[in-house]
Design a protein around this motif. Structure first.
Motif, short mmCIF file in Angstrom:
data_model
loop_
_atom_site.label_atom_id
_atom_site.label_comp_id
_atom_site.label_asym_id
_atom_site.label_seq_id
_atom_site.Cartn_x
_atom_site.Cartn_y
_atom_site.Cartn_z
N UNK A 58 0.79 -1.35 0.08
CA UNK A 58 0.00 0.01 0.23
C UNK A 58 0.90 1.27 -0.13
N UNK A 59 0.23 2.29 -0.24
CA UNK A 59 0.96 3.57 -0.14
C UNK A 59 -0.44 4.45 0.58
N UNK A 60 0.43 5.47 0.96
CA UNK A 60 -0.59 6.68 1.54
C UNK A 60 -0.51 7.95 0.84
N UNK A 61 -1.29 8.25 0.16
CA UNK A 61 -1.66 9.35 -0.55
C UNK A 61 -1.64 10.91 0.18
N UNK A 62 -2.10 10.40 1.48
CA UNK A 62 -2.32 11.68 2.49
C UNK A 62 -1.19 11.69 3.76
N UNK A 63 -1.79 11.69 4.62
CA UNK A 63 -1.06 11.49 6.04
C UNK A 63 -0.04 10.08 6.03
N UNK A 64 1.21 10.15 6.12
CA UNK A 64 2.15 9.03 6.21
C UNK A 64 2.73 8.53 7.28
N UNK A 65 3.24 9.51 8.18
CA UNK A 65 3.97 9.23 9.40
C UNK A 65 3.37 9.70 10.67
N UNK A 66 3.60 8.98 11.78
CA UNK A 66 3.35 9.30 13.05
C UNK A 66 4.38 10.16 13.43
N UNK A 67 4.09 11.62 13.84
CA UNK A 67 5.24 12.35 13.99
C UNK A 67 5.45 12.46 15.61
N UNK A 69 7.12 10.77 19.41
CA UNK A 69 6.25 9.69 20.37
C UNK A 69 5.58 10.26 21.71
N UNK A 70 6.47 11.10 22.10
CA UNK A 70 6.10 11.57 23.66
C UNK A 70 4.79 12.42 23.48
N UNK A 71 3.64 12.55 24.31
CA UNK A 71 2.49 13.39 24.09
C UNK A 71 1.98 13.12 22.76
N UNK A 72 2.12 12.16 22.15
CA UNK A 72 1.38 11.89 20.67
C UNK A 72 0.43 10.88 20.87
N UNK A 73 -0.86 11.20 20.84
CA UNK A 73 -1.77 10.31 21.04
C UNK A 73 -2.04 9.24 19.83
N UNK A 74 -1.35 9.52 18.87
CA UNK A 74 -1.59 8.48 17.72
C UNK A 74 -0.54 7.41 18.16
N UNK A 75 0.82 7.78 18.77
CA UNK A 75 1.53 6.62 19.26
C UNK A 75 1.09 6.12 20.23
N UNK A 76 0.65 6.63 21.22
CA UNK A 76 0.35 6.13 22.38
C UNK A 76 -1.03 5.06 22.19
N UNK A 199 10.34 11.31 14.64
CA UNK A 199 9.14 12.15 14.17
C UNK A 199 8.83 11.58 12.68
N UNK A 200 9.63 10.34 12.30
CA UNK A 200 9.10 9.66 11.08
C UNK A 200 8.81 8.27 11.12
N UNK A 477 -2.04 14.36 12.34
CA UNK A 477 -3.09 13.57 12.67
C UNK A 477 -3.38 13.59 14.21
N UNK A 478 -1.96 13.51 15.00
CA UNK A 478 -2.41 13.41 16.23
C UNK A 478 -3.18 14.81 16.81
N UNK A 479 -2.85 15.87 16.01
CA UNK A 479 -3.75 17.22 16.44
C UNK A 479 -5.15 16.77 16.02
N UNK A 480 -5.15 16.45 14.89
CA UNK A 480 -6.88 16.20 14.54
C UNK A 480 -7.41 15.43 15.58
N UNK A 481 -6.86 14.20 15.91
CA UNK A 481 -7.58 13.16 16.75
C UNK A 481 -7.79 13.97 18.14
N UNK A 482 -6.70 14.50 18.77
CA UNK A 482 -6.91 15.40 20.00
C UNK A 482 -8.20 16.41 19.73
N UNK A 483 -8.23 16.98 18.65
CA UNK A 483 -9.25 18.06 18.58
C UNK A 483 -10.91 17.46 18.72
N UNK A 484 -10.77 16.32 17.85
CA UNK A 484 -12.19 15.23 17.72
C UNK A 484 -12.49 15.01 19.48
N UNK A 485 -11.37 14.53 20.14
CA UNK A 485 -11.65 14.30 21.33
C UNK A 485 -12.14 15.55 22.04
#
Length: 508
Positions: A58-67, A69-76, A199-200, A477-485
């Motif tokens: 697969x490939x990611x046409x949009x968001x690609x990386x989790x930027x 680790x610390x305080x990053x809800x996607x990583x958590x 960050x990548x 993406x982690x900013x988007x997720x936290x905003x939704x929460x």
């Protein structure tokens, strides 16, 4: 029916099924709300997360990386899984070759020092930009040439250095999603907080869609849409949001011809869509402060170009290259149909895709590329490969580009803080502030002795999420997720039932 149950039955419509919308909707369900509907204009979920089959997986046409680790809800979220979903991309975006348009590879001892000059500024800019009254572009230009003039760099050819810096600015534009770095606010740049750690981090051979599956608990409930099954309306656009009704509710006019009455609406569409549509989407018009936030925050386009070859024609230890144009070679394409190629700044290896190179392009030329026929884009890319690289390059076997600006459901890639943001004195906080009405209904559980009391409070009826509404993690993406929460928690707090509701409370 108890007051608690009445509260949990409130109709909540989330507009947009990107990371922020899905995060909001699934968190609302965790709080106990059951009457939740997600309306999505695309025929798929994910928004600017778009994983597709291509090449060996697969490939990611949009968001690609989790930027980070610390305080990053996607990583958590991924760390709570038994399976390791993320891994380091490694030094791909550090060990690239700098290649000039006459196929000359900049010597490693020179390239590494040029990379170090711009890398060192990453540290100093955190301190110096606090006192900067200008753009990020003017700051970086002054910093680069000031360092270049030091005696230890006297042997670096000035022309090569300029070509390198021209390319570096294109790279930085891809980070910011700006057309030029002169648009980016120097002080506003510091609003972004980088999470510590790698960050990548890439999603191996699965893609960013794995995050959506985690949020929707797709694997747990054995359903592609997880807990949002039967709660998603795909291929449906919100045409009008009437938020000033006498009954304190919101009426939505949808593209499928239906009208929907909701107690609360959470808008998670991109800032690009808000910029284009807010004046006709909201009835009545948005308050001036909200309009200033939408107009003042900036939103740009970054596109990717994926080229798959039948075999890898590059050495195993080669990670990619950046394109350093000589002035005399740029004259060959400027003023021609291939002028857009000037802003393709590099091609890089892709994790778990041994035969693919991924190119990046920004600004007006990145938007122009979206309008071109596919064969013309591919021909342009092959022109670049054969102009810059000395190997025998085979014809590609497959090809795919992103197109975020021409899609009316996005109108770009992600947000940044521009000089206009600074001049208007606005920001994410103003964008995130909900539209409210005064509520005199006893929404919260009360003791019997309080039965005659009426509470007056501002009821959030239209709320705003999405990465652009994040004060410090915008563009991620982690900013988007936290905003939704954040917006799900706003409703939970309003109804005052957070502690007694089922599910896991938001960690914000």
């Amino acid at each position: 029916m108890s007051q608690t149950q009445r509260n949990l039955d409130r109709k909540i419509v989330v507009i947009g099924a990107g990371a922020s919308g899905i995060a909001c909707a699934t968190k609302l369900l965790e709080y106990g709300f059951q009457n939740v509907l997600v309306v999505e204009a695309e025929e798929r979920v994910g928004g600017r997360i778009h994983t597709i089959p291509f090449g060996d997986n697969v490939i990611d046409l949009g968001a690609q990386w989790c930027h980070g680790e610390r305080d990053n809800i996607v990583y958590e979220l991924t760390r709570r899984q038994e399976e390791e979903l993320l891994e380091s991309t490694g030094p791909v975006y550090e060990n690239y070759q700098c290649v000039r348009s006459n196929r000359e590879v900049v010597p490693e001892n020179v390239a590494s020092r040029l990379k170090a000059i711009v890398g060192d500024s990453l540290v100093s800019r955190q301190l110096e930009l606090r006192h900067c009254s200008g753009s990020l572009g003017s700051y970086l230009t002054n910093k680069f040439y000031e360092t270049l003039r030091r005696p230890e760099n006297a042997d670096i050819d000035a022309v090569v250095a300029r070509e390198f810096f021209d390319n570096y600015q294109k790279f930085e534009n891809s980070v910011e999603a700006s057309d030029t770095l002169d648009q980016v606010s120097g002080r506003g740049y510091l609003d972004y907080w980088e999470c510590e750690g790698d960050i990548l981090l890439n999603w191996k051979d699965k893609g960013y869609v794995e995050l959506l599956k985690l949020l929707m608990r797709a694997r747990e409930v054995k359903s592609e849409l997880g807990v949002l099954e039967q709660r998603l309306l795909l291929g449906t656009r919100a045409l009008k949001i009437n938020w000033n009704r006498n009954d304190g509710r919101v009426e939505l006019e949808l593209s499928n011809g239906e009208n929907c009455i909701a107690d609360h609406v959470v808008v998670t569409v991109s800032l690009g869509v808000l910029k284009e549509q807010h004046w006709r989407l909201f009835e009545p018009k948005l308050p001036v402060e909200k309009q200033r936030a939408i107009e003042g925050l900036a939103f740009g386009t970054v596109n990717k170009i994926f080229v798959e070859f039948p075999v890898a024609f590059w050495p195993d230890d080669w990670t990619g290259f950046t394109l350093l144009w000589r002035d005399e070679d740029l004259d060959d394409i400027r003023g021609t149909s291939r002028a857009w190629l000037e802003d393709v700044f590099g091609f890089y290896r892709v994790s778990y895709q041994p035969r693919i190179l991924a190119g990046w392009i920004t600004n007006v030329n990145g938007r122009h590329m979206e309008t071109l026929p596919e064969d013309e884009i591919l021909a342009g890319c092959m022109y670049l490969f054969r102009r810059f690289l000395h190997w025998n390059i085979p014809d590609p076997s497959s090809f795919r580009t992103s197109a975020w600006h021409t899609n009316e459901n996005f109108r770009g890639s992600y947000s940044y803080r521009s000089m206009e943001t600074e001049n208007l004195g606005t920001g994410a906080r103003e964008l995130a502030h909900p539209l409210t009405v005064v509520s005199t209904t006893p929404e919260r559980e009360r003791e019997p002795s309080d039965e005659l009391q009426q509470s007056r409070c501002d009821k959030p009826i239209v709320q705003f999420a999405g990465e652009a509404s994040s004060e410090h993690y915008y563009s991620t993406v982690h900013g988007a997720v936290e905003a939704g929460w954040r917006e799900a928690k706003r409703l939970a707090d309003f109804y005052g039932q957070s502690a007694s509701w089922s599910g896991t409370k938001s960690q914000l």
